[in-house]
Write an enzyme that holds these catalytic residues in place. Sequence first.
Site, PDB file in Angstrom:
ATOM      1  N   HIS A  36     -50.161 -53.754   9.169  1.00 44.66           N
ATOM      2  CA  HIS A  36     -50.373 -52.335   8.947  1.00 44.66           C
ATOM      3  C   HIS A  36     -51.650 -51.894   8.816  1.00 44.66           C
ATOM      4  O   HIS A  36     -52.386 -51.938   7.985  1.00 44.66           O
ATOM      5  CB  HIS A  36     -49.550 -52.149   7.669  1.00 44.66           C
ATOM      6  CG  HIS A  36     -49.488 -50.520   7.347  1.00 44.66           C
ATOM      7  ND1 HIS A  36     -48.350 -50.171   6.078  1.00 44.66           N
ATOM      8  CD2 HIS A  36     -49.952 -49.464   7.574  1.00 44.66           C
ATOM      9  CE1 HIS A  36     -48.415 -48.848   6.129  1.00 44.66           C
ATOM     10  NE2 HIS A  36     -49.526 -48.387   6.797  1.00 44.66           N
ATOM     11  N   ASN A  94     -49.251 -42.583  13.319  1.00 42.98           N
ATOM     12  CA  ASN A  94     -49.694 -41.279  12.698  1.00 42.98           C
ATOM     13  C   ASN A  94     -51.024 -40.695  13.071  1.00 42.98           C
ATOM     14  O   ASN A  94     -51.595 -40.243  12.436  1.00 42.98           O
ATOM     15  CB  ASN A  94     -49.515 -41.309  11.367  1.00 42.98           C
ATOM     16  CG  ASN A  94     -50.569 -42.170  10.502  1.00 42.98           C
ATOM     17  OD1 ASN A  94     -50.741 -43.378  11.057  1.00 42.98           O
ATOM     18  ND2 ASN A  94     -51.022 -41.833   9.540  1.00 42.98           N
ATOM     19  N   HIS A 129     -41.713 -45.498   5.635  1.00 42.02           N
ATOM     20  CA  HIS A 129     -42.688 -44.925   4.583  1.00 42.02           C
ATOM     21  C   HIS A 129     -41.874 -43.986   3.815  1.00 42.02           C
ATOM     22  O   HIS A 129     -41.424 -43.098   4.199  1.00 42.02           O
ATOM     23  CB  HIS A 129     -43.817 -44.191   5.333  1.00 42.02           C
ATOM     24  CG  HIS A 129     -44.770 -43.476   4.508  1.00 42.02           C
ATOM     25  ND1 HIS A 129     -45.930 -43.682   4.272  1.00 42.02           N
ATOM     26  CD2 HIS A 129     -44.349 -42.309   3.659  1.00 42.02           C
ATOM     27  CE1 HIS A 129     -46.587 -42.917   3.467  1.00 42.02           C
ATOM     28  NE2 HIS A 129     -45.739 -41.970   3.073  1.00 42.02           N
ATOM     29  N   HIS A 159     -45.946 -50.616   2.220  1.00 39.79           N
ATOM     30  CA  HIS A 159     -46.788 -50.672   0.787  1.00 39.79           C
ATOM     31  C   HIS A 159     -45.735 -50.204  -0.227  1.00 39.79           C
ATOM     32  O   HIS A 159     -46.143 -49.271  -1.017  1.00 39.79           O
ATOM     33  CB  HIS A 159     -47.879 -49.361   1.213  1.00 39.79           C
ATOM     34  CG  HIS A 159     -47.275 -48.088   1.928  1.00 39.79           C
ATOM     35  ND1 HIS A 159     -46.256 -47.420   1.587  1.00 39.79           N
ATOM     36  CD2 HIS A 159     -47.793 -47.638   3.076  1.00 39.79           C
ATOM     37  CE1 HIS A 159     -46.344 -46.421   2.417  1.00 39.79           C
ATOM     38  NE2 HIS A 159     -47.018 -46.667   3.210  1.00 39.79           N
ATOM     39  N   ASP A 190     -53.202 -52.031   5.013  1.00 39.85           N
ATOM     40  CA  ASP A 190     -52.826 -50.484   4.992  1.00 39.85           C
ATOM     41  C   ASP A 190     -54.302 -49.709   5.363  1.00 39.85           C
ATOM     42  O   ASP A 190     -54.677 -48.862   4.679  1.00 39.85           O
ATOM     43  CB  ASP A 190     -52.113 -49.756   3.992  1.00 39.85           C
ATOM     44  CG  ASP A 190     -51.739 -48.281   4.224  1.00 39.85           C
ATOM     45  OD1 ASP A 190     -51.715 -47.984   5.380  1.00 39.85           O
ATOM     46  OD2 ASP A 190     -51.129 -47.853   3.499  1.00 39.85           O
ATOM     47  N   ALA A 214     -56.696 -39.050   2.343  1.00 40.47           N
ATOM     48  CA  ALA A 214     -55.921 -40.224   1.794  1.00 40.47           C
ATOM     49  C   ALA A 214     -56.046 -41.384   2.509  1.00 40.47           C
ATOM     50  O   ALA A 214     -55.856 -41.486   3.519  1.00 40.47           O
ATOM     51  CB  ALA A 214     -54.688 -39.686   1.372  1.00 40.47           C
TER      52      ALA A 214
HETATM   53  O1  DOR Z   1     -53.365 -43.254   2.415  1.00 38.08           O
HETATM   54  C1  DOR Z   1     -52.954 -43.052   3.420  1.00 38.08           C
HETATM   55  N1  DOR Z   1     -53.439 -43.096   4.498  1.00 38.08           N
HETATM   56  N2  DOR Z   1     -51.393 -43.397   3.330  1.00 38.08           N
HETATM   57  C2  DOR Z   1     -50.980 -43.026   4.433  1.00 38.08           C
HETATM   58  O2  DOR Z   1     -49.703 -43.110   4.524  1.00 38.08           O
HETATM   59  C3  DOR Z   1     -51.483 -42.715   5.697  1.00 38.08           C
HETATM   60  C4  DOR Z   1     -52.743 -43.050   5.748  1.00 38.08           C
HETATM   61  C5  DOR Z   1     -53.676 -42.580   6.768  1.00 38.08           C
HETATM   62  O3  DOR Z   1     -53.220 -42.638   7.874  1.00 38.08           O
HETATM   63  O4  DOR Z   1     -54.647 -42.115   6.340  1.00 38.08           O
HETATM   64 ZN    ZN Z   2     -50.511 -46.581   6.143  1.00 38.06          ZN
END
Ligand code: DOR
Ligand code: ZN
Length: 397
Positions: free
Chosen positions: A56, A90, A173, A210, A277, A291
């Site tokens: 991830h 994404n 997710h 996650h 992640d 985020a």
């Molecule tokens: O904090 C996050 N950032 N959570 C996610 O699900 C996507 C990720 C991002 O692509 O920045």
């Molecule tokens: Zn992620």
Amino acid sequence: MSLLIQGGMAFLGSKFEQKDILIEDGRIAKVGNALKGDEVITAAGLLVLPGLIDPHVHFREPGDTYKEDFATGSRAAIAGGFTTVMDMPNNAIPTTTKARLEEKVKLAKEKAICDVLFHFGGTDSNFDEVKRADPGSLKLYLGQTTGGLVLKNPSSLEKHLRNFPKEKPIVLHACDHSEGEEENLGKTYATIENALSLAKKTNSTIHLAHASTGKEIQLSLRYPRCTVEVAPHHLFLSRDALEKLGPYGKVYPPLRTEQKRIMLWSALDRADCIATDHAPHTIEDKERGAAGFPGLETSLALMLEGVERGLLDRIWVAQRMTQNPARIFNIKGKGRLEKGYAGDVAIVDPKKKWKIEGSMLETKCKWTPFDGMEVRGKVHTVVKGGKILFEKFQFVA
Ligand code: DOR
Ligand code: ZN
């Protein structure tokens, strides 16, 4: 030219044992004692792991290369001991068509120094495109997150589950943050329960991304073909850190209460793998509310710090960062130190103390929520396909 990794404590799947590893033509040729090779890496006192596999990461290319690209992201991976990573769909231009997947594969081939595999993104309408692209895994966003790739139609989840080959994992997710920063765990659990019952009905293989609470791990146990990953930041940081971190503490799923963080540790034994992640954002973007945390260069050290603190078993950690992600994602020939497997090796000094500093990282974003933390365990050497890329704690020139 053969490469010999000599005298280290090698991870053999369910135990560590002192063994030499001989790599020839990019693959492991022998695991044994008193082996001979042309070039020798002395690994006495070090742990020898299969190159780590991170299921991830967000490498941001194409679309958001000012945050990260395949060159910088893969350097961060190697510095963190990862020789294979799986990139999320994404992006600003999401990986939701065959052409975009092929473009990513091509860019990664040109620029990345580790192996990069790709999760394909499912939308409310790309069912035929998923069939055409025939990816190794599918990622479904059941809640809003960075990039806006999300299923809006309630029937899309079941359609994707029916459409996708049963033996391949669908990564889910489950959390949703479209309604701001309010913790809405009840909704997340309901989303997971619904997905589990649909997966049962369709006999699908699913993987929960996650998990940030113990309950999510418990839920995953209800269906044998469901696996679950945990990210180290949810183990080592709670909402209490937000005071210090401010906007740098924003991540989806969010940092939980201290009590929930402890409950996550309590359920951790049943988690199938560790995922970083790795979601880098620039300092400017974080100040504006983005985020996500970078994680490739700190995750192994945090897990080894957990071992040093007596919270985790070293074998457990090694399994969840190598052979388990390989098994879950059908990654053939990786994740084990066995004859015929890829010559991908991470050699680690488990006792080496160091201080995490954002400015020292390879990732483009140059910050980390763990800045200033002292940890034990550092990546010493990384071999990829029989070539030494990283040696004695730094990149080979
Ligand atoms: O904090 C996050 N950032 N959570 C996610 O699900 C996507 C990720 C991002 O692509 O920045
Ligand atoms: Zn992620």
